[in-house]
Design an enzyme around this catalytic site. Structure first.
Site, short mmCIF file in Angstrom:
data_model
loop_
_atom_site.label_atom_id
_atom_site.label_comp_id
_atom_site.label_asym_id
_atom_site.label_seq_id
_atom_site.Cartn_x
_atom_site.Cartn_y
_atom_site.Cartn_z
N ASN A 18 3.07 8.84 1.18
CA ASN A 18 1.78 8.22 0.89
C ASN A 18 1.53 7.11 1.93
OD1 ASN A 18 -0.06 6.32 -0.12
ND2 ASN A 18 0.41 6.85 -2.25
N ASP A 77 8.95 4.15 -7.17
CA ASP A 77 8.43 5.05 -8.19
C ASP A 77 7.75 4.16 -9.24
OD1 ASP A 77 8.35 7.92 -8.87
OD2 ASP A 77 9.14 7.19 -10.76
N ASP A 161 -5.97 2.08 -12.75
CA ASP A 161 -6.45 0.69 -12.62
C ASP A 161 -7.67 0.37 -13.49
OD1 ASP A 161 -4.49 -0.32 -11.01
OD2 ASP A 161 -5.58 -0.04 -9.14
N LYS A 181 -5.13 -8.39 -7.31
CA LYS A 181 -4.20 -7.46 -7.97
C LYS A 181 -2.78 -7.65 -7.42
CE LYS A 181 -2.90 -2.68 -8.58
NZ LYS A 181 -3.07 -1.28 -8.24
P1 IMP Z 1 4.49 7.79 -7.88
O1 IMP Z 1 3.85 7.97 -6.54
O2 IMP Z 1 5.36 8.91 -8.32
O3 IMP Z 1 5.19 6.48 -7.99
O4 IMP Z 1 3.29 7.84 -8.93
C1 IMP Z 1 2.82 6.72 -9.51
C2 IMP Z 1 1.60 7.03 -10.34
O5 IMP Z 1 1.52 5.99 -11.32
C3 IMP Z 1 0.32 6.93 -9.54
O6 IMP Z 1 -0.13 8.18 -9.15
C4 IMP Z 1 -0.63 6.29 -10.54
O7 IMP Z 1 -1.10 7.28 -11.37
C5 IMP Z 1 0.24 5.43 -11.40
N1 IMP Z 1 0.26 4.05 -10.87
C6 IMP Z 1 1.31 3.42 -10.31
N2 IMP Z 1 0.98 2.19 -9.91
C7 IMP Z 1 -0.32 2.04 -10.22
C8 IMP Z 1 -1.24 0.98 -10.03
O8 IMP Z 1 -0.95 -0.09 -9.46
N3 IMP Z 1 -2.47 1.20 -10.49
C9 IMP Z 1 -2.86 2.35 -11.09
N4 IMP Z 1 -2.06 3.37 -11.27
C10 IMP Z 1 -0.78 3.23 -10.85
#
Ligand code: IMP
Length: 201
Positions: A18, A77, A161, A181
């Site tokens: 990402n 994560d 969010d 934020k």
């Molecule tokens: P990861 O990339 O596997 O860590 O996925 C984390 C997921 O959690 C993201 O796709 C979001 O859906 C959610 N998420 C994590 N951090 C945030 C944040 O700061 N705001 C809103 N959603 C979040």
């Protein structure tokens, strides 16, 4: 304070595809003069997130990258935890948005699940794992508490969010600018813990 392994190498792999996350981490580490390399620069595969906790998933991503690159690697994560939904969407936060990554759908599922339930409390979690090629890992977890609002408000930020109202605020994360934020977020909390333990001057 617990004994942590200090990071003293010149290069660090960010085990994430990402670009937004990589940029954010690069900015946070700029003052430490570390050359940051992204997983996509190295052509690394994304391992399947088979862990049952945020920490386990961050660790398995960082360990996989550290082993292949033979360099230390950092992975994160994160997700939204809703106690009234038994902790869902939790580690499945990204998956709830489906293959189209549609967070209106994911927020709709949360809203549907809370139908008739008074407890609207929720929190975001961010886990960070810094792992070395010898298998040693340092892990940290950050958290921000709040509640969920329906309908969601604001179109800033990402993911969940717009439905998350951090405690003590009257703006959702979707209505706050990114500086506001980042000053209180779960990710910032985890980063502060990581840099204090492993990167302090
Ligand atoms: P990861 O990339 O596997 O860590 O996925 C984390 C997921 O959690 C993201 O796709 C979001 O859906 C959610 N998420 C994590 N951090 C945030 C944040 O700061 N705001 C809103 N959603 C979040």
């Amino acid at each position: 304070m617990a004994n942590h392994r200090h990071f003293s190498e010149p290069k660090l792999v960010i085990a994430s595809h990402n670009q937004g996350k990589v940029r954010e981490i690069e900015e946070l580490l700029r003052r430490y003069n570390i050359e940051v390399i992204s997983a996509s620069d190295l052509g690394l595969d994304e391992p399947e997130e088979t862990g049952t906790t945020f920490i386990a998933n961050a660790e398995l991503k960082a360990l996989a990258a550290a082993e292949v690159a033979d360099l230390p690697a950092l992975a994160d994560d994160s997700g939204l935890v809703v106690p009234a939904l038994n902790g869902d969407p939790g580690i499945y936060s990204a998956r709830w948005a489906g293959p189209a990554k549609d967070f209106d759908i994911a927020m709709g599922l949360v809203e549907e699940g809370l139908n008739g339930i008074d407890d609207r409390s929720a929190y975001f979690v961010a886990a960070l794992a810094l792992c070395w090629p010898d298998g040693h890992c340092e892990t940290f977890e950050g958290r921000v508490d709040g509640s969920l609002v329906c309908p969601a408000r604001g179109d800033l930020g990402f993911g969940y969010d717009p439905m998350f109202l951090p405690q003590g605020n009257d703006q959702t994360f979707g209505e706050m600018d990114s500086d506001a934020k980042h000053a209180i977020s779960h990710r910032a909390d985890a980063f502060t813990k990581l840099t204090r333990a492993c990167f302090a001057d």
